[in-house]
Design an enzyme around this catalytic site. Structure first.
Site, PDB file in Angstrom:
ATOM      1  N   CYS A  31      25.649  -1.681 -20.544  1.00  0.00           N
ATOM      2  CA  CYS A  31      26.113  -0.393 -20.008  1.00  0.00           C
ATOM      3  C   CYS A  31      27.471  -0.535 -19.333  1.00  0.00           C
ATOM      4  O   CYS A  31      27.635  -1.310 -18.385  1.00  0.00           O
ATOM      5  CB  CYS A  31      25.068   0.138 -19.035  1.00  0.00           C
ATOM      6  SG  CYS A  31      25.667   1.408 -17.911  1.00  0.00           S
ATOM      7  N   CYS A  89      27.491   0.246 -15.637  1.00  0.00           N
ATOM      8  CA  CYS A  89      26.864  -0.842 -14.868  1.00  0.00           C
ATOM      9  C   CYS A  89      27.849  -1.988 -14.658  1.00  0.00           C
ATOM     10  O   CYS A  89      27.920  -2.580 -13.571  1.00  0.00           O
ATOM     11  CB  CYS A  89      25.623  -1.358 -15.593  1.00  0.00           C
ATOM     12  SG  CYS A  89      24.369  -0.096 -15.929  1.00  0.00           S
ATOM     13  N   CYS A 136     -19.697   5.557  -5.916  1.00  0.00           N
ATOM     14  CA  CYS A 136     -19.234   4.390  -6.687  1.00  0.00           C
ATOM     15  C   CYS A 136     -18.153   3.625  -5.931  1.00  0.00           C
ATOM     16  O   CYS A 136     -17.104   4.178  -5.591  1.00  0.00           O
ATOM     17  CB  CYS A 136     -18.726   4.871  -8.039  1.00  0.00           C
ATOM     18  SG  CYS A 136     -17.668   3.709  -8.910  1.00  0.00           S
ATOM     19  N   CYS A 160     -14.834   3.463  -7.748  1.00  0.00           N
ATOM     20  CA  CYS A 160     -14.143   4.754  -7.664  1.00  0.00           C
ATOM     21  C   CYS A 160     -13.417   4.889  -6.334  1.00  0.00           C
ATOM     22  O   CYS A 160     -12.293   5.408  -6.269  1.00  0.00           O
ATOM     23  CB  CYS A 160     -15.133   5.904  -7.825  1.00  0.00           C
ATOM     24  SG  CYS A 160     -16.064   5.885  -9.376  1.00  0.00           S
TER      25      CYS A 160
END
Length: 440
Positions: free
Chosen positions: A55, A58, A190, A193
Site C-alpha cells: 500500500c 502505508c 447451562c 451458555c
C-alpha cells in the site's frame, strides 16, 4: 491508469513482501499470537496501525509512524499489524482499507478509529489526547485494562445488541430477513451458555457496528421456545446456527470467544456484501485512488461508443460487473474507459495492438502489468484473473515507469453515440463563371 496486482519479481506476478517495520524500530509488531496478550490484556493505551506492505499510503506513513513511536516510547504503546498477512486480525476489527489506525483505550473491546493527520506530530497529539481521556476514565471508576467478560448480562454496553427471539417472533425477524443471522440456542441453567454469554454480547455490539447491522446476533431460550428447539433439532447447549436468506441453516462450529465469533460474522458479511463498484476513469483521482486503495486494480478499455452503441457497451459492462462480484472477496478495484479516451494509459500498457475491448492489470507499486491476451469474454477474463490470483502470468514494466497521465473527461451519459454534425457551406456568393475562367 494503473491497476494494482501483487506482483512478482521473477516469474510470479504476486510477490510476498516484507513488512514495513523491523525489530530495531520502536513500533511493536503485532500478530494473532501476541495481539490479545500485548493489547487486549494490557493496561496501556495502544495506537495500532493495520497496514499492507504494498500500500502506497502505508509506505508514506511508515516514517511518521516510527517517529511517533519513538516520541511516545514508555508513554503510549505504538504497534502495527500486517493485515495483508494476518487477515484474521484485520477482519476482526473491520479493516476495509489501508492504512487503518485504531486507538485501544479504556474499553479494549471497542477501539476507536483514528481520523487525524498522517504526520508524526498529529499522531502524537492524538495519542496524548486519548491518554488524557484514559486517565479521566480511571478517575471516574472505569477500567482501562482487560475485561475477561465474566460479568454476564450486567455488561450493559453490549447486552442490548443481542436480539432475543421467541417462537412467535423468529420467522418474521430471521426467515423473512435479507440480513445474516447468527442465533444461539441456550438453556439458562447451562454452564457453557453462561460462559458464552458475555462473549456473545460483546461480539454482538462489535458485529453490529462493523457490518452496519447486516449481520445480527440473537439468542433463543430453548427451554421456553420448544417449537424452535424441535424444528432445528437442538439437542445440546449452547447450539449456534447461521441463517441466510434462501439457504438452509448451518451449524457454527468455530471458537467461542468474542474474536472468533466476530471473525466468522465478518466472513459472512463479506460473502453477502455487494460487488465492488465498477468506475469509469473520468479523472486522475478516481484512477489513482482506486489503484492505491486496492490490492489489485482491473482496467477494461471498451470500444468507442460509435462502434458498439449503448446496448453493446452495456453488455460488456454486465460481464465486468458479474466478474467483479465473483472476485469480490479479493477486494480488487475495477475501472473502465473508452478506447482513445486515455491515450497515455493505453500506450503505457501496450493496449490497442490487439484491438478493443482490452484489459490489463498493474502492480502499481512495482509498475508492472499483465495484459489479457485471450478473448474478452466472461470465460476469457475469468481465466486471466484466475491465473493472476494463483501467481501465474507474464508481466512487463509499465511504459515510462510511472503512473500514466489521466485526462479529465465527462462520464458516459448512457446513450448511443452521435456523429458530429458537419456545418453546411453557404455557396451563394461563389461566382461559378469566374471559377471556370480561372481554371481555363
Amino acid at each position: 491508469m494503473a491497476l494494482l496486482v501483487l506482483g512478482l519479481v521473477s516469474c510470479t506476478f504476486f510477490l510476498a513482501v516484507n513488512g514495513l517495520y523491523s525489530s530495531s524500530d520502536d513500533v511493536i509488531e503485532l500478530t494473532p499470537s501476541n495481539f490479545n496478550r500485548e493489547v487486549i490484556q494490557s493496561d496501556s493505551l495502544w495506537l495500532v496501525e493495520f497496514y499492507a506492505p504494498w500500500c502506497g499510503h502505508c509506505q508514506r506513513l511508515t516514517p511518521e509512524w516510527k517517529k511517533a513511536a519513538t516520541a511516545l516510547k514508555d508513554v503510549v504503546k505504538v504497534g502495527a499489524v500486517d493485515a495483508d498477512k494476518h487477515h484474521s486480525l484485520g477482519g476482526q476489527y473491520g479493516v476495509q482499507g489501508f492504512p487503518t489506525i485504531k486507538i485501544f483505550g479504556s474499553n479494549k473491546n471497542r477501539p476507536e478509529d483514528y481520523q487525524g493527520g498522517r504526520t508524526g506530530e498529529a499522531i502524537v497529539d492524538a495519542a496524548l489526547s486519548a491518554l488524557r481521556q484514559l486517565v479521566k476514565d480511571r478517575l471516574g471508576g472505569r477500567s482501562g485494562g482487560y475485561s475477561s467478560g465474566k460479568q454476564g448480562r450486567s455488561d450493559s454496553s453490549s447486552k442490548k445488541d443481542v436480539i432475543e427471539l421467541t417462537d412467535d417472533s423468529f420467522d418474521k425477524n430471521v426467515l423473512d430477513s435479507e440480513d445474516v443471522w447468527m442465533v444461539e440456542f441456550y438453556a439458562p441453567w447451562c454452564g457453557h451458555c453462561k460462559n458464552l454469554e458475555p462473549e456473545w454480547a460483546a461480539a454482538a455490539s462489535e458485529v453490529k457496528e462493523q457490518t452496519k447491522g447486516k449481520v445480527k446476533l440473537a439468542a433463543v431460550d430453548a427451554t421456553v421456545n420448544q417449537v424452535l428447539a424441535s424444528r432445528y433439532g437442538i439437542r445440546g447447549f449452547p447450539t449456534i446456527k447461521i441463517f441466510q436468506k434462501g439457504e438452509s441453516p448451518v451449524d457454527y462450529d468455530g471458537g467461542r470467544t468474542r474474536s472468533d465469533i466476530v471473525s466468522r460474522a465478518l466472513d459472512l458479511f463479506s460473502d453477502n456484501a455487494p460487488p465492488p463498484e465498477l468506475l469509469e476513469i473520468i479523472n486522475e483521482d478516481i484512477a489513482k485512488r482506486t489503484c492505491e486503495e486496492h490490492q489489485l486494480c482491473v482496467v477494461a478499455v471498451l470500444p468507442h461508443i460509435l462502434d458498439t452503441g449503448a446496448a453493446g457497451r452495456n453488455s460488456y459492462l454486465e460481464v465486468l460487473l458479474k466478474l467483479a462480484d465473483k472476485y469480490k472477496k479479493k477486494m480488487w478495484g475495477w475501472l473502465w474507459t473508452e478506447a482513445g479516451a486515455q491515450s497515455e494509459l493505453e500506450t503505457a500498457l501496450g493496449i490497442g495492438g490487439f484491438g478493443y475491448p482490452a484489459m490489463a492489470a498493474i502492480n502499481a507499486r512495482k509498475m508492472k502489468f499483465a495484459l489479457l491476451k485471450g478473448s474478452f469474454s466472461e470465460q476469457g477474463i475469468n481465466e486471466f484473473l484466475r491465473e493472476l490470483s494463483f501467481g501465474r502470468g507474464s508481466t512487463a514494466p509499465v511504459g515510462g515507469g510511472a503512473f500514466p497521465t489521466i485526462v479529465e473527461r465527462e462520464p458516459w451519459d448512457g446513450r448511443d453515440g452521435e456523429l458530429p454534425v458537419e456545418d453546411d457551406i453557404d455557396l451563394s456568393d461563389v461566382e461559378l463563371d469566374d471559377l471556370g475562367k480561372d481554371e481555363l
